[in-house]
Design an enzyme around this catalytic site. Structure first.
Site, short mmCIF file in Angstrom:
data_model
loop_
_atom_site.label_atom_id
_atom_site.label_comp_id
_atom_site.label_asym_id
_atom_site.label_seq_id
_atom_site.Cartn_x
_atom_site.Cartn_y
_atom_site.Cartn_z
N LYS A 1 6.88 -9.96 -4.40
CA LYS A 1 6.20 -9.54 -5.62
C LYS A 1 6.01 -8.02 -5.65
O LYS A 1 6.28 -7.36 -6.67
CB LYS A 1 4.83 -10.23 -5.73
CG LYS A 1 4.90 -11.74 -5.86
CD LYS A 1 3.52 -12.36 -5.73
CE LYS A 1 3.56 -13.86 -5.62
NZ LYS A 1 2.23 -14.46 -5.43
N ALA B 1 0.25 -9.98 -3.59
CA ALA B 1 -0.57 -10.89 -2.78
C ALA B 1 -0.12 -12.33 -2.99
O ALA B 1 0.41 -12.68 -4.04
CB ALA B 1 -2.06 -10.76 -3.16
N ASP B 2 -0.34 -13.14 -1.96
CA ASP B 2 -0.03 -14.55 -2.04
C ASP B 2 -0.99 -15.31 -1.14
O ASP B 2 -1.25 -14.88 -0.01
CB ASP B 2 1.42 -14.82 -1.62
CG ASP B 2 1.87 -16.22 -1.97
OD1 ASP B 2 1.95 -16.53 -3.18
OD2 ASP B 2 2.13 -17.01 -1.05
N THR B 3 -1.52 -16.41 -1.65
CA THR B 3 -2.51 -17.21 -0.91
C THR B 3 -1.99 -18.61 -0.70
O THR B 3 -1.43 -19.21 -1.62
CB THR B 3 -3.84 -17.26 -1.70
OG1 THR B 3 -4.32 -15.93 -1.90
CG2 THR B 3 -4.90 -18.06 -0.94
N ALA C 1 -1.95 -13.11 2.17
CA ALA C 1 -1.15 -11.98 2.63
C ALA C 1 -1.10 -10.94 1.52
O ALA C 1 -1.03 -11.28 0.34
CB ALA C 1 0.26 -12.44 3.00
#
Length: 193
Positions: free
Chosen positions: A51, A67-69, A104
């Site tokens: 991203k 960001a990624d969760t 992250a």
């Protein structure tokens, strides 16, 4: 000062960044997110970088936040449920158990080659509950855009017994760690244009 761009459509991430006192723009470019990895803990890191890299290529002068969760349970990453039935199954799997929420973050600034990647993990314990509580929760909270089929900040008291770590991280952005990394990159709250 660098422009600050959030490469995420998440309203929760926008709210958290605003609460940090940061001025930012939102730009989301289509990327094909990774769904498998030899180490599931790498999935959010890979996707956050995808991203951030896409938006940074378009705006090299800006500092981009990707960001990624994910919710981690039994060696599996629980992403966003495809439908209400899958959301219900996810909640019932989490019932009475501990899981981890990992977010992250990838920071990118193309013009000077800045690349910072970090992640934060928070442990969450769910209360034991049955289908009636899961159904009640799903009637109150739209979850199809939420990893693990829940939002701790929305009626979390129905599900959550205990949190060990940063609550912001469970919501979708580890603010304390992010502010430290932004400071290292020369960005301070209230100083971004």
């Amino acid at each position: 000062m660098s422009r600050l761009i959030l490469a995420s459509a998440s309203p929760r991430r926008r709210e958290l960044l605003s609460a940090c006192g940061l001025d930012f723009e939102v730009c989301v470019l289509p990327v094909r997110e990774c769904t498998t990895a030899s180490d599931i803990r790498k999935l959010p890191e890979i996707n956050a970088a995808l991203k951030a890299d896409a938006v940074s290529a378009a705006f090299p002068e800006a500092l981009v936040i990707g960001a990624d969760t994910v919710v981690l349970l039994d060696g599996e990453a629980l992403g966003k449920p495809a439908d209400a039935a899958e959301a219900r199954r996810m909640l019932l799997r989490l019932s009475g158990r501990r899981h981890e929420v990992m977010t992250a973050v990838a920071l990118r600034r193309g013009q000077d080659g800045l690349r910072q990647d970090f992640s934060v993990t928070t442990r969450v314990w769910f209360k034991p509950f049955g289908g009636d509580v899961a159904d009640c929760y799903l009637q109150q909270v739209p979850v199809l855009d939420k990893a693990g089929a829940y939002a701790i900040q929305e009626h979390g008291e129905l599900l959550v017994a205990e949190v060990d770590g940063e609550l912001d991280n469970v919501i979708g952005l580890p603010c304390r760690a992010l502010l430290e990394h932004l400071s290292e990159a020369g960005i301070e709250p209230g100083a971004v244009h």
